[in-house]
Design a protein around this motif. Structure first.
Motif, PDB file in Angstrom:
ATOM      1  N   VAL A   1      -5.884  -3.026   5.634  1.00  0.00           N
ATOM      2  CA  VAL A   1      -6.033  -1.570   5.342  1.00  0.00           C
ATOM      3  C   VAL A   1      -6.888  -0.566   6.867  1.00  0.00           C
ATOM      4  O   VAL A   1      -6.931  -0.068   6.768  1.00  0.00           O
ATOM      5  CB  VAL A   1      -7.405  -1.766   3.596  1.00  0.00           C
ATOM      6  CG1 VAL A   1      -7.907  -0.723   4.130  1.00  0.00           C
ATOM      7  CG2 VAL A   1      -5.992  -1.996   3.193  1.00  0.00           C
TER       8      VAL A   1
ATOM      9  N   THR B   1      -9.684   2.210   0.383  1.00  0.00           N
ATOM     10  CA  THR B   1      -9.149   1.292  -0.974  1.00  0.00           C
ATOM     11  C   THR B   1     -10.374   1.214  -1.499  1.00  0.00           C
ATOM     12  O   THR B   1     -11.683   2.051  -1.865  1.00  0.00           O
ATOM     13  CB  THR B   1      -8.333  -0.066  -0.568  1.00  0.00           C
ATOM     14  OG1 THR B   1      -8.129  -0.139  -1.944  1.00  0.00           O
ATOM     15  CG2 THR B   1     -10.258  -0.378  -0.391  1.00  0.00           C
TER      16      THR B   1
ATOM     17  N   THR C   1      -1.381  13.058   1.291  1.00  0.00           N
ATOM     18  CA  THR C   1      -3.046  13.026   2.466  1.00  0.00           C
ATOM     19  C   THR C   1      -3.082  14.693   2.533  1.00  0.00           C
ATOM     20  O   THR C   1      -3.662  15.113   3.551  1.00  0.00           O
ATOM     21  CB  THR C   1      -2.750  12.065   3.749  1.00  0.00           C
ATOM     22  OG1 THR C   1      -1.586  12.525   4.474  1.00  0.00           O
ATOM     23  CG2 THR C   1      -2.511  11.312   3.672  1.00  0.00           C
TER      24      THR C   1
ATOM     25  N   ILE D   1       1.380  -1.147  -0.072  1.00  0.00           N
ATOM     26  CA  ILE D   1       0.257   0.218   0.292  1.00  0.00           C
ATOM     27  C   ILE D   1       0.886   1.481   0.083  1.00  0.00           C
ATOM     28  O   ILE D   1       1.665   1.518   0.802  1.00  0.00           O
ATOM     29  CB  ILE D   1      -1.091   0.414   1.269  1.00  0.00           C
ATOM     30  CG1 ILE D   1      -1.718  -1.412   1.725  1.00  0.00           C
ATOM     31  CG2 ILE D   1      -1.778   0.975   1.260  1.00  0.00           C
ATOM     32  CD1 ILE D   1      -2.741  -1.288   2.562  1.00  0.00           C
TER      33      ILE D   1
ATOM     34  N   VAL E   1       1.554   5.522   0.649  1.00  0.00           N
ATOM     35  CA  VAL E   1       0.013   6.960   0.656  1.00  0.00           C
ATOM     36  C   VAL E   1       1.608   7.398  -0.159  1.00  0.00           C
ATOM     37  O   VAL E   1       2.263   8.133   0.672  1.00  0.00           O
ATOM     38  CB  VAL E   1      -0.245   6.912   2.349  1.00  0.00           C
ATOM     39  CG1 VAL E   1      -0.565   8.044   2.419  1.00  0.00           C
ATOM     40  CG2 VAL E   1      -0.795   5.863   2.698  1.00  0.00           C
TER      41      VAL E   1
ATOM     42  N   ARG F   1      -5.903   6.381   7.265  1.00  0.00           N
ATOM     43  CA  ARG F   1      -5.705   7.229   6.397  1.00  0.00           C
ATOM     44  C   ARG F   1      -5.125   6.816   5.172  1.00  0.00           C
ATOM     45  O   ARG F   1      -5.193   7.125   3.999  1.00  0.00           O
ATOM     46  CB  ARG F   1      -3.902   7.056   6.324  1.00  0.00           C
ATOM     47  CG  ARG F   1      -3.322   7.504   7.600  1.00  0.00           C
ATOM     48  CD  ARG F   1      -2.447   7.570   8.262  1.00  0.00           C
ATOM     49  NE  ARG F   1      -0.440   7.951   7.412  1.00  0.00           N
ATOM     50  CZ  ARG F   1      -0.640   8.911   6.715  1.00  0.00           C
ATOM     51  NH1 ARG F   1      -0.913   9.564   6.901  1.00  0.00           N
ATOM     52  NH2 ARG F   1       0.069   8.549   5.522  1.00  0.00           N
ATOM     53  N   TYR F   2      -5.597   5.919   4.772  1.00  0.00           N
ATOM     54  CA  TYR F   2      -6.004   5.241   3.249  1.00  0.00           C
ATOM     55  C   TYR F   2      -6.990   4.605   3.080  1.00  0.00           C
ATOM     56  O   TYR F   2      -7.646   3.378   3.469  1.00  0.00           O
ATOM     57  CB  TYR F   2      -4.829   3.617   2.522  1.00  0.00           C
ATOM     58  CG  TYR F   2      -4.376   3.372   1.611  1.00  0.00           C
ATOM     59  CD1 TYR F   2      -5.485   3.806   0.062  1.00  0.00           C
ATOM     60  CD2 TYR F   2      -4.756   1.695   1.410  1.00  0.00           C
ATOM     61  CE1 TYR F   2      -5.129   3.130  -0.888  1.00  0.00           C
ATOM     62  CE2 TYR F   2      -5.417   0.976   0.183  1.00  0.00           C
ATOM     63  CZ  TYR F   2      -6.200   1.490  -0.741  1.00  0.00           C
ATOM     64  OH  TYR F   2      -5.522   0.983  -2.075  1.00  0.00           O
TER      65      TYR F   2
ATOM     66  N   ALA G   1      -5.650   9.260   1.747  1.00  0.00           N
ATOM     67  CA  ALA G   1      -5.506   8.693   0.605  1.00  0.00           C
ATOM     68  C   ALA G   1      -6.063   7.250  -0.150  1.00  0.00           C
ATOM     69  O   ALA G   1      -6.753   6.387   0.463  1.00  0.00           O
ATOM     70  CB  ALA G   1      -4.631   8.122   0.989  1.00  0.00           C
TER      71      ALA G   1
ATOM     72  N   SER H   1       0.252   5.984  -6.988  1.00  0.00           N
ATOM     73  CA  SER H   1      -0.236   6.738  -5.940  1.00  0.00           C
ATOM     74  C   SER H   1      -0.093   8.126  -6.080  1.00  0.00           C
ATOM     75  O   SER H   1      -1.096   8.785  -5.916  1.00  0.00           O
ATOM     76  CB  SER H   1       0.210   5.944  -4.636  1.00  0.00           C
ATOM     77  OG  SER H   1       1.651   5.823  -4.844  1.00  0.00           O
TER      78      SER H   1
ATOM     79  N   GLY I   1      -3.659   7.387  -2.984  1.00  0.00           N
ATOM     80  CA  GLY I   1      -3.110   6.192  -2.867  1.00  0.00           C
ATOM     81  C   GLY I   1      -3.074   5.225  -3.685  1.00  0.00           C
ATOM     82  O   GLY I   1      -3.884   5.610  -4.424  1.00  0.00           O
TER      83      GLY I   1
END
Ligand code: NAD
Length: 390
Positions: free
Chosen positions: A120, A129, A51, A46, A48, A126-127, A56, A79, A96
């Motif tokens: 996740v 999907t 932000t 992943i 990031v 923060r991320y 993200a 990303s 991201g």
């Protein structure tokens, strides 16, 4: 068997670690997360990127990469692209993306995606999907069993469903903005438009184009998909291999990336290239310059196809398709601004789009220097703010 590790093994491991940090800092990525679970068969990365504007957001790609380095390069590049896409579209989202290393035809399982979902979830938002190449709505529903930080899920589960109508509207509006620059008015009536790929986006897009009286030429490697659009909208069928050499006003790539390259560009006589496909330029610098040399107005793909991202961003706030469609119409003004800047500063449209995105990141980054109260704090600071507000 115990393998003895030599001093040079450690040194080369150190070199690898150092080069990973060099990769991260090359384009200012914030964070990289390597996720592994042998039992579930999961190997994922992943990334990031930024932000500043918000969490993200970017899809999870499942691909059979040749090696880990290739996967890393892809996730870093993708990303970063998401940061610019969200920034230029005016969304409060960061950039991201994630990659799962594996064969999407044979290596998918509930446990793989649920394990991935737990990683996740561990990032605490923060991320966020979504689906991407090699993953689909069903996979994301597995991910959603373990985390709320997933979007682009089916309508049945309260999501926004297929983003293609919103993407198609954005492409249509972007095409009109390009016409207004090139021809002095934004009408598509009578314009000859070649659409490559007769998938979801092309289907809705061709509806808009035909209702404005454009002459649409449609191709697909699966002829029956193109024939559906011919039958429903009165478009003309052309063979997939004949698209590049067509004598037309606009070329609209809606299939794959990398189709603007040194083989195809010399065949082209289009005034405008404006379409939904991601990463259309095989090489951003070389091939955009080749298009400029031929006098083609290239509309950056990550700007004109932002409708899909606009759609999932709306899902996060409580989905309303009318609102998403109205935001996608705003792509018209964004493209006008990009072309204006590219003319004023004598830069490519791609560079102008990146400049606009970076300027917004800087402006909004600055407002976050202002302390906006402690309502989000927990612990002692949270108690203090409650006492003060009582
Ligand atoms: P899709 O898979 O529904 O359609 C793509 C079509 O292209 C398929 O019908 C496929 O057969 C055809 N195709 C593949 N190679 C071809 C070739 N060489 N010549 C002609 N046709 C070919 O995909 P979609 O959802 O319509 O998306 C189209 C493009 O736009 C993709 O590149 C996608 O990544 C991008 N995009 C889509 C969205 C969205 O909301 N769906 C959002 C942003 C970007």
């Amino acid at each position: 068997m115990t393998v003895l590790r030599t001093h040079s093994d450690h040194l080369s491991e150190q070199d690898d670690a150092l080069s990973i940090f060099a990769e991260i800092s090359k384009h200012d990525h914030e964070q990289l997360i390597f996720c592994a679970d042998e039992k579930a068969g999961l190997r994922a990365i992943i990334a990031v990127h930024n932000t500043t504007l918000g969490p993200a957001l970017g899809g999870t790609r499942m691909w059979n990469y040749h090696n880990d380095r290739e996967a890393l390069t892809d996730v870093l590049r993708l990303s970063r692209g998401m940061t610019y896409k969200a920034a230029v579209a005016g969304l409060n989202l960061g950039g991201g993306k994630a990659v799962i290393i594996g064969n999407s035809q044979s290596e998918k399982s509930e446990s793989l995606f649920r394990t991935y979902g737990r990683f996740v979830e561990g990032l605490g938002g923060r991320y966020i999907t979504a689906e991407d190449v090699g993953t689909n709505v069903r996979d994301m529903e597995w991910v959603r069993m373990e985390t709320k930080y997933v979007t682009g899920i089916s309508k049945a589960l309260g999501g926004s469903g297929d983003p293609s109508p919103v993407t198609a509207l954005g492409v249509y509006m972007g095409m009109k903005a390009a016409c207004s620059e090139r021809y002095g008015n934004d009408s598509l009536t009578g314009k000859k438009i070649v659409v490559q790929g007769a998938g979801q986006v092309a289907y809705y897009l061709c509806g808009h184009l035909r209702s404005e009286g454009a002459k649409v030429f449609i191709s697909d490697i699966y002829e029956d998909k193109a024939r559906r659009i011919v039958a429903e909208y009165g478009a003309t069928y052309i063979k997939a291999e004949d698209v590049y050499a067509q004598d037309a006003d606009i070329f609209c790539p809606c299939a794959l990336g990398g189709i603007l390259n040194s083989d195809t560009i010399p065949q082209m006589h289009f005034a405008i290239i404006a379409g939904a496909a991601n990463n259309q330029l095989a090489d951003e610098t070389i091939h955009e310059q080749q298009l400029i040399d031929k006098g083609v107005l290239y509309v950056p793909d990550f700007v004109i196809n932002a409708g899909g991202l606009i759609n999932v961003a709306n899902e996060l706030e409580g989905y309303n398709q009318d609102r998403a469609l109205s935001q996608a119409r705003g792509i018209y003004d964004v493209i006008k601004a990009i072309v204006k800047l590219s003319k004023e500063e004598r830069m490519t449209t791609n560079s102008a789009a990146v400049r606009l995105a970076e300027e917004r990141l800087q402006r909004i980054g600055q407002i976050k220097q202002i302390y906006a109260g402690s309502s989000g704090f927990t612990g002692r600071l949270g108690e203090m703010s409650q006492k003060i507000s009582r």
